[in-house]
Design a protein around this motif. Structure first.
Motif, short mmCIF file in Angstrom:
data_model
loop_
_atom_site.label_atom_id
_atom_site.label_comp_id
_atom_site.label_asym_id
_atom_site.label_seq_id
_atom_site.Cartn_x
_atom_site.Cartn_y
_atom_site.Cartn_z
N GLU A 1 -41.85 -45.85 -31.55
CA GLU A 1 -42.17 -47.01 -30.72
C GLU A 1 -43.37 -46.78 -29.82
O GLU A 1 -43.73 -47.65 -29.03
CB GLU A 1 -40.94 -47.45 -29.91
N GLU A 2 -44.02 -45.62 -29.97
CA GLU A 2 -45.25 -45.36 -29.21
C GLU A 2 -46.39 -46.16 -29.80
O GLU A 2 -46.45 -46.39 -31.01
CB GLU A 2 -45.61 -43.87 -29.28
N GLU A 3 -47.30 -46.56 -28.93
CA GLU A 3 -48.47 -47.28 -29.41
C GLU A 3 -49.45 -46.31 -30.05
O GLU A 3 -49.65 -45.20 -29.56
CB GLU A 3 -49.16 -48.02 -28.26
N ILE A 4 -50.04 -46.78 -31.15
CA ILE A 4 -51.10 -46.03 -31.82
C ILE A 4 -52.30 -46.96 -31.93
O ILE A 4 -52.17 -48.18 -31.83
CB ILE A 4 -50.66 -45.51 -33.21
N HIS A 5 -53.45 -46.36 -32.12
CA HIS A 5 -54.69 -47.14 -32.22
C HIS A 5 -55.34 -46.86 -33.56
O HIS A 5 -55.63 -45.71 -33.89
CB HIS A 5 -55.64 -46.77 -31.08
N ILE A 6 -55.54 -47.93 -34.30
CA ILE A 6 -56.23 -47.84 -35.58
C ILE A 6 -57.36 -48.85 -35.53
O ILE A 6 -57.12 -50.06 -35.50
CB ILE A 6 -55.28 -48.11 -36.76
N GLY A 7 -58.58 -48.31 -35.47
CA GLY A 7 -59.72 -49.20 -35.29
C GLY A 7 -59.58 -49.92 -33.96
O GLY A 7 -59.36 -49.31 -32.93
N LYS A 8 -59.65 -51.23 -34.02
CA LYS A 8 -59.52 -52.03 -32.80
C LYS A 8 -58.10 -52.53 -32.59
O LYS A 8 -57.83 -53.27 -31.66
CB LYS A 8 -60.50 -53.21 -32.86
N SER A 9 -57.19 -52.12 -33.48
CA SER A 9 -55.80 -52.58 -33.40
C SER A 9 -54.94 -51.58 -32.63
O SER A 9 -55.11 -50.37 -32.76
CB SER A 9 -55.21 -52.74 -34.80
N THR A 10 -54.01 -52.12 -31.86
CA THR A 10 -53.00 -51.31 -31.19
C THR A 10 -51.65 -51.81 -31.69
O THR A 10 -51.38 -53.01 -31.67
CB THR A 10 -53.09 -51.48 -29.67
N LEU A 11 -50.84 -50.90 -32.18
CA LEU A 11 -49.53 -51.24 -32.70
C LEU A 11 -48.63 -50.03 -32.59
O LEU A 11 -49.09 -48.94 -32.26
CB LEU A 11 -49.62 -51.74 -34.14
N THR A 12 -47.35 -50.23 -32.86
CA THR A 12 -46.44 -49.09 -32.85
C THR A 12 -46.41 -48.47 -34.25
O THR A 12 -46.79 -49.13 -35.23
CB THR A 12 -45.00 -49.50 -32.46
N LEU A 13 -45.95 -47.25 -34.31
CA LEU A 13 -45.80 -46.59 -35.60
C LEU A 13 -44.85 -47.39 -36.49
O LEU A 13 -45.09 -47.55 -37.69
CB LEU A 13 -45.32 -45.16 -35.42
N SER A 14 -43.78 -47.91 -35.88
CA SER A 14 -42.84 -48.75 -36.64
C SER A 14 -43.56 -49.94 -37.26
O SER A 14 -43.36 -50.26 -38.44
CB SER A 14 -41.71 -49.26 -35.74
N ASP A 15 -44.39 -50.61 -36.47
CA ASP A 15 -45.13 -51.76 -36.98
C ASP A 15 -46.08 -51.37 -38.11
O ASP A 15 -46.22 -52.08 -39.10
CB ASP A 15 -45.94 -52.44 -35.87
N TYR A 16 -46.72 -50.22 -37.96
CA TYR A 16 -47.65 -49.74 -38.98
C TYR A 16 -46.91 -49.52 -40.30
O TYR A 16 -47.30 -50.04 -41.34
CB TYR A 16 -48.31 -48.44 -38.50
N PHE A 17 -45.81 -48.76 -40.25
CA PHE A 17 -45.07 -48.49 -41.48
C PHE A 17 -44.37 -49.74 -42.03
O PHE A 17 -44.23 -49.89 -43.23
CB PHE A 17 -44.05 -47.36 -41.28
N LEU A 18 -43.98 -50.64 -41.13
CA LEU A 18 -43.38 -51.89 -41.59
C LEU A 18 -44.39 -52.70 -42.39
O LEU A 18 -44.06 -53.27 -43.43
CB LEU A 18 -42.87 -52.70 -40.40
N GLY A 19 -45.63 -52.73 -41.94
CA GLY A 19 -46.69 -53.42 -42.68
C GLY A 19 -46.88 -52.84 -44.07
O GLY A 19 -47.04 -53.58 -45.05
N LEU A 20 -46.83 -51.52 -44.16
CA LEU A 20 -46.96 -50.86 -45.47
C LEU A 20 -45.77 -51.19 -46.36
O LEU A 20 -45.93 -51.45 -47.56
CB LEU A 20 -47.11 -49.35 -45.29
N ALA A 21 -44.59 -51.19 -45.78
CA ALA A 21 -43.38 -51.51 -46.54
C ALA A 21 -43.41 -52.95 -47.03
O ALA A 21 -43.00 -53.24 -48.16
CB ALA A 21 -42.13 -51.25 -45.70
#
Length: 153
Positions: free
Chosen positions: A118-138
Motif C-alpha cells: 500500500e506504499e506509494e510508488i512513482h512510475i514516470g509521472k504517475s503515483t500509485l500503490t504497488l497493489s494498484d500497479y500489480f492490479l493493472g497488470l492482472a
C-alpha cells in the motif's frame, strides 16, 4: 491480511495454470486469431512473458529504492518482437517460457512484505500503490485470458 494482495497473488498463481492448460490446444487452435484482425493465442501468450521479465528485472528491484526507474521499453516494438517470436517458436516453448518467467515473478511478488503493497510508488509521472500497479497488470492478463476463453467456448 491485505485482501488485494491476496487476490493479485491468486490471479498470478491461476494464470500459470491457465496458460499450462493451453498445452491441450491443437496447433490450429493455438495459431487462431482471438478476433478478426487480432493476434493469435500464441502471440497473446508470447507477449506476456517479456513484460513479466521487464517487471521482474526493471521494476521490482527499483520500486522501493531512491534509484531512478530504468526507462521502459517501447511497447509497440516489444509487443511486435514478441509476436514474431511466438509465431516462429513451438507452442511448448512459448508456454514454458511464460510459465518460467511468471513463476519467478509470482515468487518474487510473494516475498514483498505485506506492508509495502500500500506504499506509494512513482512510475514516470504517475503515483500509485504497488497493489494498484500489480492490479493493472492482472487486469491486462484477464482481458487477454477472457479473449482466449471466448474462443474456446
Amino acid at each position: 491480511m491485505n485482501k488485494q494482495r491476496e487476490n493479485i497473488l491468486q490471479h498470478y498463481e491461476v494464470s500459470i495454470k491457465f496458460v499450462e492448460s493451453l498445452s491441450a490446444l491443437i496447433e490450429d487452435q493455438w495459431r487462431s486469431q482471438i478476433a478478426e484482425g487480432k493476434w493469435t493465442i500464441a502471440e497473446v501468450i508470447g507477449h506476456l512473458g517479456p513484460w513479466d521479465e521487464f517487471v521482474l528485472n526493471k521494476r521490482i528491484p527499483y520500486l522501493f529504492s531512491k534509484a531512478d526507474l530504468p526507462k521502459g521499453p517501447d511497447a509497440k516494438e516489444m509487443n511486435a518482437e514478441s509476436a514474431i517470436r511466438a509465431r516462429q517458436q513451438s507452442k511448448e516453448i512459448t508456454i514454458n517460457q511464460f510459465i518460467e518467467v511468471r513463476t519467478a515473478l509470482y515468487e518474487t511478488m510473494k516475498q514483498i512484505p505485506e506492508t509495502r503493497w500500500e506504499e506509494e510508488i512513482h512510475i514516470g509521472k504517475s503515483t500509485l500503490t504497488l497493489s494498484d500497479y500489480f492490479l493493472g497488470l492482472a487486469e491486462h492478463d484477464q482481458h487477454h485470458f477472457n479473449q482466449i476463453l471466448s474462443l474456446r467456448g
